[in-house]
Design an enzyme around this catalytic site. Structure first.
Site, PDB file in Angstrom:
ATOM      1  N   GLY A  13     -87.238   2.500 -12.405  1.00 54.66           N
ATOM      2  CA  GLY A  13     -87.982   1.506 -11.637  1.00 54.66           C
ATOM      3  C   GLY A  13     -88.986   2.201 -10.735  1.00 54.66           C
ATOM      4  N   ASP A 117     -81.272   7.628 -10.663  1.00 58.23           N
ATOM      5  CA  ASP A 117     -79.986   7.962 -11.267  1.00 58.23           C
ATOM      6  C   ASP A 117     -80.045   8.044 -12.806  1.00 58.23           C
ATOM      7  OD1 ASP A 117     -77.187   8.349 -10.992  1.00 58.23           O
ATOM      8  OD2 ASP A 117     -76.896   6.294 -11.684  1.00 58.23           O
ATOM      9  N   ASP A 141     -83.375   2.555  -3.625  1.00 58.12           N
ATOM     10  CA  ASP A 141     -81.974   2.275  -3.294  1.00 58.12           C
ATOM     11  C   ASP A 141     -81.354   3.331  -2.373  1.00 58.12           C
ATOM     12  OD1 ASP A 141     -82.402   0.267  -5.138  1.00 58.12           O
ATOM     13  OD2 ASP A 141     -81.425   1.333  -6.773  1.00 58.12           O
ATOM     14  N   ARG A 176     -82.496 -23.533  10.904  1.00 54.35           N
ATOM     15  CA  ARG A 176     -81.890 -23.301   9.593  1.00 54.35           C
ATOM     16  C   ARG A 176     -81.143 -21.971   9.551  1.00 54.35           C
ATOM     17  NH1 ARG A 176     -87.232 -24.772   5.993  1.00 54.35           N
ATOM     18  NH2 ARG A 176     -86.708 -26.948   5.595  1.00 54.35           N
ATOM     19  N   ARG A 185     -79.049  -2.176  -5.713  1.00 53.42           N
ATOM     20  CA  ARG A 185     -77.964  -1.999  -6.694  1.00 53.42           C
ATOM     21  C   ARG A 185     -76.596  -1.960  -6.006  1.00 53.42           C
ATOM     22  NH1 ARG A 185     -78.166   2.095 -11.350  1.00 53.42           N
ATOM     23  NH2 ARG A 185     -78.350   3.610  -9.693  1.00 53.42           N
ATOM     24  N   ARG A 280     -81.737 -21.880   3.498  1.00 55.64           N
ATOM     25  CA  ARG A 280     -82.728 -21.526   2.477  1.00 55.64           C
ATOM     26  C   ARG A 280     -82.544 -20.068   2.066  1.00 55.64           C
ATOM     27  NH1 ARG A 280     -83.528 -26.238   2.544  1.00 55.64           N
ATOM     28  NH2 ARG A 280     -85.505 -27.369   2.727  1.00 55.64           N
TER      29      ARG A 280
END
Ligand code: F6P
Length: 366
Positions: A13, A117, A141, A176, A185, A280
């Site tokens: 990614g 990874d 991550d 809210r 992850r 929300r």
């Protein structure tokens, strides 16, 4: 051994700072008279033998630009290749020999593999097959144990924190509960640090299983004290006491096929139903990976790139550049992939969050 020609690829990614690494590696290499082949779309470029010859012009002006000029892929795995025309998800093929062949055919002396990874696992297999590889750790991550910080994480953290800041004002106006879902992850770093930095009320992370009733009680308690809104930060990998996570999809060919997602909606529905307070969900998703890197990530990426080229020149193959105690160092790739770095439920960061009144929605921790 004299180094005349190297390859570089960015895999997995994408994240802010990849271009800054490509720039640092290339500028340093070109200064040493070394040719640089930039392989396209991660290891796919080595399977298909698709590359660009990097010059100083190629890397001029890319320091501040997000993404990667080389392209990336988190499904092009040469050991289980599923992409047309060479493989299919039903019939994955091992094309690692093709990669080795193309590496030799291009007369490369080394490869710099920039990835997370999954990429490091592939890199290690190629090292074992005899390819001289230096790795650079990348992931928003921040879950690689051998380095204090991966580049890309700081940028993602800033985006998540800004989102929490913005959600505060709209949550306050409408009384809210806003649930913001972060990536990460199986590690809760983005959620925990952005929740601390943004003043979240509840943070749900994979390392600390949550309980619905604890979350509900905390929100109703806030309401009874006159706080008419709450912010919940949920890591995509958060799990409840039964060990249930939210899976959005599976991706054939990827080293980790599971794509997490959906926790924010799940928690939002649960809170609205059990408290009667309008809620929300806001899923940050890939906004955390896009756009320009922070100053810290530009700096860190430049250090990583420079270190990686130094390691190539020193013949430190099978090693990964690492950032430890604010200095560059090196670790064996094999050691870097042995275990993930996750939040310590009993560590200082969790304690700090609890001390400022945050909840982890947990019966055990708070
Ligand atoms: O590893 C980086 C990451 O952004 C994770 O935080 C997330 O779970 C995953 O990649 C998303 O992958 P994809 O780009 O395939 O949706």
């Amino acid at each position: 051994m004299s180094i005349k020609r190297i390859g570089i690829l960015t895999a997995g990614g994408d994240c802010p700072g990849l271009n800054a690494v490509v720039r640092a590696v290339s500028k340093n290499a070109l200064t040493h008279g070394i040719e640089v082949f930039g392989f396209k779309n991660g290891f796919d470029g080595l399977v298909r033998n698709e590359f660009i010859r990097i010059t100083n012009e190629t890397v001029s002006g890319i320091l501040t630009v997000g993404g990667t000029i080389l392209g990336s892929s988190n499904i092009a795995n040469p050991f289980k290749y599923t992409l047309a025309p060479f493989g299919t998800p039903e019939n994955p093929r091992n094309l690692s020999d093709v990669v080795m062949h193309n590496f030799k055919e291009n007369m490369l002396d080394a490869l710099i593999a920039v990835g997370g990874d999954g990429t490091l696992h592939m890199a290690q297999k190629f090292v074992e097959m005899g390819m001289p590889i230096v790795a650079v750790p990348k992931t928003i991550d921040n879950d690689l144990s051998a380095t204090d910080q991966t580049f890309g994480f700081d940028s993602a953290l800033h985006i998540a924190t800004e989102a929490i800041d913005r959600l505060h004002t709209t949550a306050q106006s409408h009384h809210r509960v806003m649930i913001v879902e972060t990536m990460g992850r199986y590690a809760g770093w983005i959620a925990l640090r952005s929740a601390i930095a943004g003043g979240g009320d509840i943070v749900l992370i994979p390392e600390i299983p949550y309980n619905d009733e604890v979350i509900v009680k905390y929100i109703l308690n806030r309401k009874s004290k006159g706080k008419t809104f709450s912010i919940v930060v949920a890591a995509e990998g958060a799990q409840n006491e039964q060990g249930e996570t939210s899976v959005a999809r599976t991706v054939a060919g990827s080293t980790d096929a599971i794509r997490l997602g959906g926790i924010a909606n799940k928690i939002s529905n649960m809170i609205e139903e059990k408290t009667g307070i309008e809620s929300r969900a806001c899923v940050l998703g890939h906004t955390q990976r896009g756009g320009t890197p922070t100053a810290f990530d530009r700096w860190l990426s430049t250090l990583y790139g420079t270190k990686a080229l130094d390691m190539v020149l020193e013949g430190k193959f099978g090693y990964m550049a690492a950032f430890r105690s604010f200095a560059m160092s090196e670790v064996k790739i094999a050691d870097a992939i042995s275990n993930l770095k996750r939040v310590n439920p009993h560590g200082a960061e969790v304690r700090a969050a609890l001390e400022v009144g945050m909840s982890f929605g947990s019966r055990e921790i708070g």
